[in-house]
Design an enzyme around this catalytic site. Structure first.
Site, PDB file in Angstrom:
ATOM      1  N   PHE A  95      -1.440 -13.863 -29.248  1.00  0.00           N
ATOM      2  CA  PHE A  95      -1.432 -13.731 -30.701  1.00  0.00           C
ATOM      3  C   PHE A  95      -0.032 -13.361 -31.175  1.00  0.00           C
ATOM      4  O   PHE A  95       0.521 -12.348 -30.780  1.00  0.00           O
ATOM      5  CB  PHE A  95      -2.453 -12.689 -31.170  1.00  0.00           C
ATOM      6  N   ARG A 117       4.580 -10.622 -41.925  1.00  0.00           N
ATOM      7  CA  ARG A 117       5.007 -11.981 -42.301  1.00  0.00           C
ATOM      8  C   ARG A 117       6.512 -12.069 -42.505  1.00  0.00           C
ATOM      9  O   ARG A 117       7.114 -13.121 -42.362  1.00  0.00           O
ATOM     10  CB  ARG A 117       4.327 -12.412 -43.604  1.00  0.00           C
ATOM     11  N   ASP A 151       0.876 -13.684 -39.867  1.00  0.00           N
ATOM     12  CA  ASP A 151       0.504 -12.291 -40.095  1.00  0.00           C
ATOM     13  C   ASP A 151      -0.578 -11.811 -39.145  1.00  0.00           C
ATOM     14  O   ASP A 151      -1.279 -12.600 -38.509  1.00  0.00           O
ATOM     15  CB  ASP A 151      -0.042 -12.120 -41.523  1.00  0.00           C
ATOM     16  N   LYS A 189      -0.381 -23.983 -29.937  1.00  0.00           N
ATOM     17  CA  LYS A 189      -0.964 -23.365 -28.732  1.00  0.00           C
ATOM     18  C   LYS A 189      -1.917 -24.402 -28.152  1.00  0.00           C
ATOM     19  O   LYS A 189      -3.075 -24.469 -28.565  1.00  0.00           O
ATOM     20  CB  LYS A 189      -1.775 -22.121 -29.099  1.00  0.00           C
ATOM     21  N   ASP A 243      -3.635 -24.185 -33.706  1.00  0.00           N
ATOM     22  CA  ASP A 243      -4.284 -23.353 -32.680  1.00  0.00           C
ATOM     23  C   ASP A 243      -5.558 -24.063 -32.210  1.00  0.00           C
ATOM     24  O   ASP A 243      -5.487 -24.985 -31.408  1.00  0.00           O
ATOM     25  CB  ASP A 243      -4.538 -21.973 -33.305  1.00  0.00           C
ATOM     26  N   ASP A 255       1.799 -23.223 -40.207  1.00  0.00           N
ATOM     27  CA  ASP A 255       2.559 -22.351 -39.314  1.00  0.00           C
ATOM     28  C   ASP A 255       2.239 -22.625 -37.850  1.00  0.00           C
ATOM     29  O   ASP A 255       3.126 -22.705 -37.016  1.00  0.00           O
ATOM     30  CB  ASP A 255       2.320 -20.864 -39.663  1.00  0.00           C
TER      31      ASP A 255
HETATM   32  P1  IMP Z   1      -6.642 -23.117 -36.196  1.00  0.00           P
HETATM   33  O1  IMP Z   1      -7.551 -23.479 -37.321  1.00  0.00           O
HETATM   34  O2  IMP Z   1      -7.357 -22.351 -35.115  1.00  0.00           O
HETATM   35  O3  IMP Z   1      -5.849 -24.281 -35.628  1.00  0.00           O
HETATM   36  O4  IMP Z   1      -5.620 -22.056 -36.705  1.00  0.00           O
HETATM   37  C1  IMP Z   1      -4.729 -22.300 -37.681  1.00  0.00           C
HETATM   38  C2  IMP Z   1      -4.474 -21.048 -38.467  1.00  0.00           C
HETATM   39  O5  IMP Z   1      -4.860 -19.850 -37.784  1.00  0.00           O
HETATM   40  C3  IMP Z   1      -2.997 -20.907 -38.705  1.00  0.00           C
HETATM   41  O6  IMP Z   1      -2.628 -21.493 -39.927  1.00  0.00           O
HETATM   42  C4  IMP Z   1      -2.797 -19.404 -38.728  1.00  0.00           C
HETATM   43  O7  IMP Z   1      -2.956 -18.928 -40.047  1.00  0.00           O
HETATM   44  C5  IMP Z   1      -3.884 -18.849 -37.883  1.00  0.00           C
HETATM   45  N1  IMP Z   1      -3.396 -18.488 -36.524  1.00  0.00           N
HETATM   46  C6  IMP Z   1      -3.656 -19.116 -35.365  1.00  0.00           C
HETATM   47  N2  IMP Z   1      -3.067 -18.513 -34.321  1.00  0.00           N
HETATM   48  C7  IMP Z   1      -2.383 -17.473 -34.837  1.00  0.00           C
HETATM   49  C8  IMP Z   1      -1.540 -16.446 -34.248  1.00  0.00           C
HETATM   50  O8  IMP Z   1      -1.263 -16.377 -33.045  1.00  0.00           O
HETATM   51  N3  IMP Z   1      -1.022 -15.539 -35.128  1.00  0.00           N
HETATM   52  C9  IMP Z   1      -1.262 -15.564 -36.467  1.00  0.00           C
HETATM   53  N4  IMP Z   1      -2.038 -16.503 -37.050  1.00  0.00           N
HETATM   54  C10 IMP Z   1      -2.595 -17.444 -36.244  1.00  0.00           C
HETATM   55 MG    MG Z   2      -2.315 -20.206 -41.707  1.00  0.00          MG
END
Ligand code: IMP
Ligand code: MG
Length: 184
Positions: free
Chosen positions: A152, A165, A159, A131, A103, A100
């Site tokens: 966020f 969701r 979610d 992001k 981040d 999705d």
């Molecule tokens: P990362 O490991 O920090 O890159 O984050 C990836 C996961 O964190 C995504 O698959 C989302 O499930 C969750 N995530 C990151 N940012 C958001 C947000 O703004 N809203 C909801 N879920 C997020």
């Molecule tokens: Mg996720």
């Protein structure tokens, strides 16, 4: 707009248009190899994967991987864990991992390490959202839907504590709706 939202960041129409364009690009890129194995990171990538897949014109195989990342709040964990892995054999296959949002990149790093250890022919990554401001490790998606600011967001699969969701668009959650006492 849902009353818990501060604003909408990506409308349902914008998602639809972008998803169709991405599917066309992916169909072109994989036309020569003829088949694609999609790995959806659930639960977040569920809607994006379902919509993207139905516009891809090639034969597609589908599997899912469940990764623990956020708990019931908005801060990421540094070491995401794969809590449910693949059923399909991906050795020598062309794999496209779908998530999705990209981040911090910790999930990308963990998942791509696992995928590469299974020796696919190629492995690429698609994220509906990105992001850039929050990247903590080097991670680059091959396909990105929308670049969004560091806020966020929820909806269209994303979610907050398993809520929202099902919203058909993506929006920013109001600060006073994060960690409401009735959810603890
Ligand atoms: P990362 O490991 O920090 O890159 O984050 C990836 C996961 O964190 C995504 O698959 C989302 O499930 C969750 N995530 C990151 N940012 C958001 C947000 O703004 N809203 C909801 N879920 C997020
Ligand atoms: Mg996720």
């Amino acid at each position: 707009m849902h009353e818990d939202l501060e604003k909408i960041v990506v409308t349902a129409e914008q998602i639809d248009t972008r998803v169709r364009a991405l599917a066309a690009e992916i169909s072109r890129d994989y036309a020569e190899v003829g088949e694609l194995t999609i790995i959806a990171i659930i639960n977040g990538a569920l809607m994006f994967t379902a919509d993207l897949m139905r516009h891809i014109t090639l034969p597609v195989r589908l599997d899912c991987m469940r990764v623990s990342s956020y708990r019931d709040d908005t801060s990421p964990v540094q070491k995401p864990q794969i809590i449910d892995t693949l059923r399909l054999d991906i050795r020598d296959r062309h794999v496209l991992v779908i998530d999705d949002i990209l981040d911090t990149g910790f999930t990308f790093e963990r998942v791509m390490r696992e995928i590469r250890s299974l020796r696919p022919a190629t492995a690429r990554f698609a994220a509906l959202l990105e992001k850039k401001a929050r990247r903590a490790v080097s991670a680059r998606a091959d396909y990105v839907g929308f670049d969004i600011p560091d806020e966020f967001v929820i909806g269209y699969g994303l979610d907050f504590a398993e809520h929202y969701r099902n919203l058909p668009y993506i929006g920013v959650l109001r600060a006073d709706c994060q960690n409401p006492p009735e959810w603890s």
